[in-house]
Design a protein around this motif. Structure first.
Motif, PDB file in Angstrom:
ATOM      1  N   LEU A   1       0.823  -1.211   0.000  1.00 12.30           N
ATOM      2  CA  LEU A   1       0.000   0.000   0.000  1.00 12.30           C
ATOM      3  C   LEU A   1       0.858   1.263   0.000  1.00 12.30           C
ATOM      4  CD1 LEU A   1      -2.776  -1.028   2.574  1.00 12.30           C
ATOM      5  CD2 LEU A   1      -3.029  -0.793   0.098  1.00 12.30           C
ATOM      6  N   THR A   2       1.898   1.294   0.832  1.00 12.62           N
ATOM      7  CA  THR A   2       2.752   2.484   0.899  1.00 12.62           C
ATOM      8  C   THR A   2       3.534   2.685  -0.398  1.00 12.62           C
ATOM      9  OG1 THR A   2       4.471   1.166   1.997  1.00 12.62           O
ATOM     10  CG2 THR A   2       3.001   2.446   3.401  1.00 12.62           C
ATOM     11  N   THR A   3       3.987   1.596  -1.004  1.00 12.21           N
ATOM     12  CA  THR A   3       4.713   1.705  -2.274  1.00 12.21           C
ATOM     13  C   THR A   3       3.821   2.294  -3.358  1.00 12.21           C
ATOM     14  OG1 THR A   3       6.101  -0.193  -1.708  1.00 12.21           O
ATOM     15  CG2 THR A   3       6.002   0.429  -4.031  1.00 12.21           C
ATOM     16  N   THR A   4       2.587   1.811  -3.427  1.00  7.38           N
ATOM     17  CA  THR A   4       1.634   2.345  -4.406  1.00  7.38           C
ATOM     18  C   THR A   4       1.397   3.836  -4.166  1.00  7.38           C
ATOM     19  OG1 THR A   4       0.537   0.186  -4.510  1.00  7.38           O
ATOM     20  CG2 THR A   4      -0.681   2.081  -5.372  1.00  7.38           C
ATOM     21  N   ALA A   5       1.244   4.203  -2.896  1.00  9.67           N
ATOM     22  CA  ALA A   5       0.997   5.611  -2.552  1.00  9.67           C
ATOM     23  C   ALA A   5       2.181   6.495  -2.920  1.00  9.67           C
ATOM     24  CB  ALA A   5       0.690   5.732  -1.064  1.00  9.67           C
ATOM     25  N   VAL A   6       3.408   5.985  -2.740  1.00  9.43           N
ATOM     26  CA  VAL A   6       4.599   6.758  -3.086  1.00  9.43           C
ATOM     27  C   VAL A   6       4.622   7.079  -4.582  1.00  9.43           C
ATOM     28  CG1 VAL A   6       7.111   6.604  -3.355  1.00  9.43           C
ATOM     29  CG2 VAL A   6       6.054   6.021  -1.170  1.00  9.43           C
ATOM     30  N   PHE A   7       4.363   6.088  -5.406  1.00 13.94           N
ATOM     31  CA  PHE A   7       4.382   6.301  -6.856  1.00 13.94           C
ATOM     32  C   PHE A   7       3.264   7.240  -7.313  1.00 13.94           C
ATOM     33  CE2 PHE A   7       6.890   2.285  -7.067  1.00 13.94           C
ATOM     34  CZ  PHE A   7       7.969   2.796  -7.777  1.00 13.94           C
ATOM     35  N   LEU A   8       2.133   7.206  -6.604  1.00 12.35           N
ATOM     36  CA  LEU A   8       0.996   8.039  -7.015  1.00 12.35           C
ATOM     37  C   LEU A   8       1.098   9.476  -6.524  1.00 12.35           C
ATOM     38  CD1 LEU A   8      -2.000   5.566  -6.452  1.00 12.35           C
ATOM     39  CD2 LEU A   8      -0.999   6.279  -8.642  1.00 12.35           C
ATOM     40  N   LEU A   9       1.685   9.674  -5.331  1.00 14.41           N
ATOM     41  CA  LEU A   9       1.597  10.987  -4.676  1.00 14.41           C
ATOM     42  C   LEU A   9       2.902  11.774  -4.635  1.00 14.41           C
ATOM     43  CD1 LEU A   9      -0.694   9.965  -1.666  1.00 14.41           C
ATOM     44  CD2 LEU A   9      -1.383  11.022  -3.835  1.00 14.41           C
ATOM     45  N   VAL A  10       4.037  11.112  -4.755  1.00 12.43           N
ATOM     46  CA  VAL A  10       5.324  11.811  -4.703  1.00 12.43           C
ATOM     47  C   VAL A  10       5.796  12.063  -6.133  1.00 12.43           C
ATOM     48  CG1 VAL A  10       7.704  11.754  -3.861  1.00 12.43           C
ATOM     49  CG2 VAL A  10       5.878  10.712  -2.508  1.00 12.43           C
ATOM     50  N   ARG A  11       5.712  13.320  -6.563  1.00 15.58           N
ATOM     51  CA  ARG A  11       5.991  13.640  -7.959  1.00 15.58           C
ATOM     52  C   ARG A  11       7.092  14.681  -8.157  1.00 15.58           C
ATOM     53  NH1 ARG A  11       4.366   9.524 -10.239  1.00 15.58           N
ATOM     54  NH2 ARG A  11       4.720  10.649 -12.190  1.00 15.58           N
ATOM     55  N   GLU A  12       7.492  15.411  -7.100  1.00 11.51           N
ATOM     56  CA  GLU A  12       8.492  16.468  -7.230  1.00 11.51           C
ATOM     57  C   GLU A  12       9.175  16.670  -5.886  1.00 11.51           C
ATOM     58  OE1 GLU A  12       5.524  20.278  -6.498  1.00 11.51           O
ATOM     59  OE2 GLU A  12       5.900  19.589  -8.554  1.00 11.51           O
ATOM     60  N   PRO A  13      10.339  17.370  -5.836  1.00 12.44           N
ATOM     61  CA  PRO A  13      11.077  17.557  -4.573  1.00 12.44           C
ATOM     62  C   PRO A  13      10.233  18.176  -3.462  1.00 12.44           C
ATOM     63  CG  PRO A  13      12.440  18.213  -6.430  1.00 12.44           C
ATOM     64  CD  PRO A  13      11.081  17.913  -6.997  1.00 12.44           C
ATOM     65  N   GLY A  14       9.234  18.994  -3.828  1.00 11.00           N
ATOM     66  CA  GLY A  14       8.378  19.608  -2.823  1.00 11.00           C
ATOM     67  C   GLY A  14       7.420  18.651  -2.150  1.00 11.00           C
ATOM     68  N   ASP A  15       7.388  17.413  -2.620  1.00 17.54           N
ATOM     69  CA  ASP A  15       6.481  16.412  -2.054  1.00 17.54           C
ATOM     70  C   ASP A  15       7.121  15.624  -0.917  1.00 17.54           C
ATOM     71  OD1 ASP A  15       4.467  17.118  -3.801  1.00 17.54           O
ATOM     72  OD2 ASP A  15       4.972  15.599  -5.284  1.00 17.54           O
ATOM     73  N   LEU A  16       8.159  16.172  -0.304  1.00 16.70           N
ATOM     74  CA  LEU A  16       8.807  15.485   0.814  1.00 16.70           C
ATOM     75  C   LEU A  16       7.834  15.257   1.962  1.00 16.70           C
ATOM     76  CD1 LEU A  16      11.332  14.375   2.210  1.00 16.70           C
ATOM     77  CD2 LEU A  16      11.876  16.716   2.940  1.00 16.70           C
ATOM     78  N   LEU A  17       6.935  16.208   2.211  1.00 26.24           N
ATOM     79  CA  LEU A  17       5.949  16.064   3.282  1.00 26.24           C
ATOM     80  C   LEU A  17       5.049  14.870   3.020  1.00 26.24           C
ATOM     81  CD1 LEU A  17       4.535  17.077   5.836  1.00 26.24           C
ATOM     82  CD2 LEU A  17       3.192  18.623   4.395  1.00 26.24           C
ATOM     83  N   GLU A  18       4.590  14.733   1.783  1.00 24.26           N
ATOM     84  CA  GLU A  18       3.736  13.598   1.429  1.00 24.26           C
ATOM     85  C   GLU A  18       4.473  12.272   1.634  1.00 24.26           C
ATOM     86  OE1 GLU A  18       3.995  16.342  -0.154  1.00 24.26           O
ATOM     87  OE2 GLU A  18       2.020  17.079  -0.789  1.00 24.26           O
ATOM     88  N   TYR A  19       5.758  12.269   1.286  1.00 26.78           N
ATOM     89  CA  TYR A  19       6.564  11.060   1.442  1.00 26.78           C
ATOM     90  C   TYR A  19       6.679  10.673   2.915  1.00 26.78           C
ATOM     91  CZ  TYR A  19      10.528   7.856   0.928  1.00 26.78           C
ATOM     92  OH  TYR A  19      11.347   6.755   0.966  1.00 26.78           O
ATOM     93  N   CYS A  20       6.905  11.654   3.781  1.00 30.34           N
ATOM     94  CA  CYS A  20       7.001  11.393   5.227  1.00 30.34           C
ATOM     95  C   CYS A  20       5.676  10.848   5.780  1.00 30.34           C
ATOM     96  CB  CYS A  20       7.384  12.667   5.969  1.00 30.34           C
ATOM     97  SG  CYS A  20       9.047  13.262   5.629  1.00 30.34           S
TER      98      CYS A  20
END
Length: 497
Positions: free
Chosen positions: A170-189
């Motif tokens: 689930l987390t891997t899928t979410a990473v590919f869908l939601l983390v798209r640019e350097p500013g998405d560090l918050l989403e990654y955390c």
């Protein structure tokens, strides 16, 4: 008729031994399958994350996560090993739920205190990336809810691995869908911390019947405090030469160097997790065997573990070292090419940590030799701090990697010294030499190819294929020659088909 009860007793004991063997093999299968899955998953995510976030943002993530994890460690105290050991000893007791809740109460309130302290630290002391630091507090809540030690003590590895596998997908899928640019560090955390949070709730659901309703006994909880603190000392000491590497890099070097180290260390941790899976599975079983006085069976399991762990250790260590020149730029991108040297250095620590893991998890902790365990890891931590202080300022991330190798080597030697009069160390050392020789031959064969190889995926696959064939062939020949129990059982089972 008088012989019948004796015959039935013999058959019953054979059935019990067969069941125990099956359970151990099954648990090892589940744990290693999960660790292999966890090892392969970063092959898909790490290249993506390193390219999207970049070395600097990856360094910010690593630093903030490491610091929050430290607070979580203080909340967990030594419950991982202590809880596992005590539950495995008392899992057949009628008051098992009281054992669980009295141990968990210490973990809960200690973690709650650490959560309050961390929030205060974030508000009053963090200036840069304050939001990122605040989000990482999820990791402390994860520590507060973590009861994997209970399920490990009950040898319920299927449940823990199933939960972790689902969450990682689930987390891997979410990473590919939601983390798209350097500013998405918050989403990654949020994704990485939230995934662990979900996993803890799933473990509670599985354990609900065994632990029953909350039963608090202040006197018993306080009694657990001292032994938990004793086993907490090595946890902190070990963290000094794992997480402290990154904290020292962040303070003494650049964020880019920290990003390089984070990337390389992640591969090493994923690879070596296959090795530590043996210790995770075998610790509760060895505790039970020693508690029951079954020395011969414990020695048998330990010899099999040494061979399996060291065969894997040399394959992973020398395999990574051999292909690192091609692997680093292909896997992370050309900006991470220098990770090849860091990766090679860290790989050298794997055989030391593998052998020490067997000694620690299958003898020291099950036999309550906590003092020897503590001394060994303190020596490792001190040597690591000294090495880091001398090497990081000169070599950056490579210096931190060399410090880790030195620390793991000293821990391994110290733990071997502690058990030298109790177990036949020479016998175990003799049986691992052939794996080291096989690994060196494999590395030499791959290096011949590496001299003409260019940085492309086909050449990397050729090196991996050749190395695997050489190492597996030599190792299997040795195991067959020595009539290894696991190999012979596998051949016999396969031949019946």
């Amino acid at each position: 008729m008088g012989l019948l009860p004796k015959k039935q007793l013999v058959l019953r004991r054979k059935d019990e031994r067969s069941t125990k063997k099956t359970n151990v093999v099954t648990n090892i299968f589940y744990q290693i399958s999960y660790e292999l899955f966890a090892m392969l998953l970063p092959l898909f995510t790490a290249p993506f994350i390193s390219r999207i976030l970049g070395a600097d943002m990856l360094g910010v993530y690593s630093y903030s996560r490491t610091l929050a994890t430290y607070f979580g460690l203080f909340g967990m105290l030594g419950v991982k090993n202590y809880g596992n050991r005590e539950i495995s000893r008392h899992r057949d007791d009628k008051d098992l739920n009281l054992w669980f809740w009295s141990i968990y109460a210490v973990q809960f309130f200690a973690s709650l205190a650490m959560l309050v302290l961390y929030i205060g630290y974030t508000i009053f002391f963090v200036v840069d990336n304050q939001v990122i630091a605040a989000v990482q507090s999820i990791l402390i809540v994860d520590s507060m809810l973590d009861i994997s030690w209970f399920l490990f003590g009950m040898e319920q590895f299927k449940k823990t691995t199933t939960c972790s596998t689902i969450v990682k997908l689930l987390t891997t899928t979410a990473v590919f869908l939601l983390v798209r640019e350097p500013g998405d560090l918050l989403e990654y955390c949020l994704i990485m911390g939230g995934g662990v949070f979900i996993n803890q709730f799933m473990l509670w659901y599985y354990a609900r019947q065994a632990i029953g309703k909350p039963v608090f006994n202040l006197k018993r909880s306080l009694a657990h405090g001292k032994p938990m603190l004793i086993l907490f000392i090595p946890v902190i000491a070990v963290s000094l030469y794992t997480m402290m590497d990154k904290l020292m890099l962040g303070a003494m070097s650049t964020k880019a160097q920290l990003g390089f180290y984070e990337a390389a260390e992640k591969i090493i941790l994923c690879a070596s997790s296959v090795i530590t899976a043996f210790g995770t599975v075998m610790m509760p079983r060895m505790t039970k065997l020693f508690s029951d006085g079954n020395v011969s069976e414990s020695q048998r399991y330990m010899k099999l573990s040494v061979e399996a762990v060291m065969a894997s250790s040399f394959a992973i260590s020398l395999g990574i070292l051999s292909v690192s020149r091609l692997f680093a730029p292909i896997f992370w991108g050309k900006d991470f090419a220098s990770c090849a040297y860091i990766l090679s250095a860290l790989a050298l620590s794997i055989p030391f940590s593998g052998f020490a893991n067997v000694i620690r998890m299958q003898y020291l902790i099950p036999n309550g030799m906590d003092r020897a365990y503590i001394i060994s890891v303190i020596l490792g931590a001190v040597s690591n701090l000294i090495a880091n202080s001398l090497l990081i300022s000169i070599y950056g991330a490579l210096g931190a990697a060399l410090g880790t190798v030195i620390a793991e080597g000293i821990v391994c030697i110290a733990q071997c010294f502690a058990v030298r009069k109790r177990i036949a160390l020479q016998k175990y050392l003799n049986c691992i030499v052939p794996f080291g020789v096989a690994g060196l031959i494999m590395a030499a064969a791959v290096r011949v190819i590496d001299h003409v190889a260019i940085v492309t995926i086909p050449w990397l696959l050729i090196e991996i294929f050749v190395g695997s064939i050489v190492y597996c062939s030599l190792s299997l020949l040795y195991l067959y020659y020595t009539r290894n129990e696991l190999l012979m059982a596998g051949i016999q089972k396969f031949s019946k088909r």
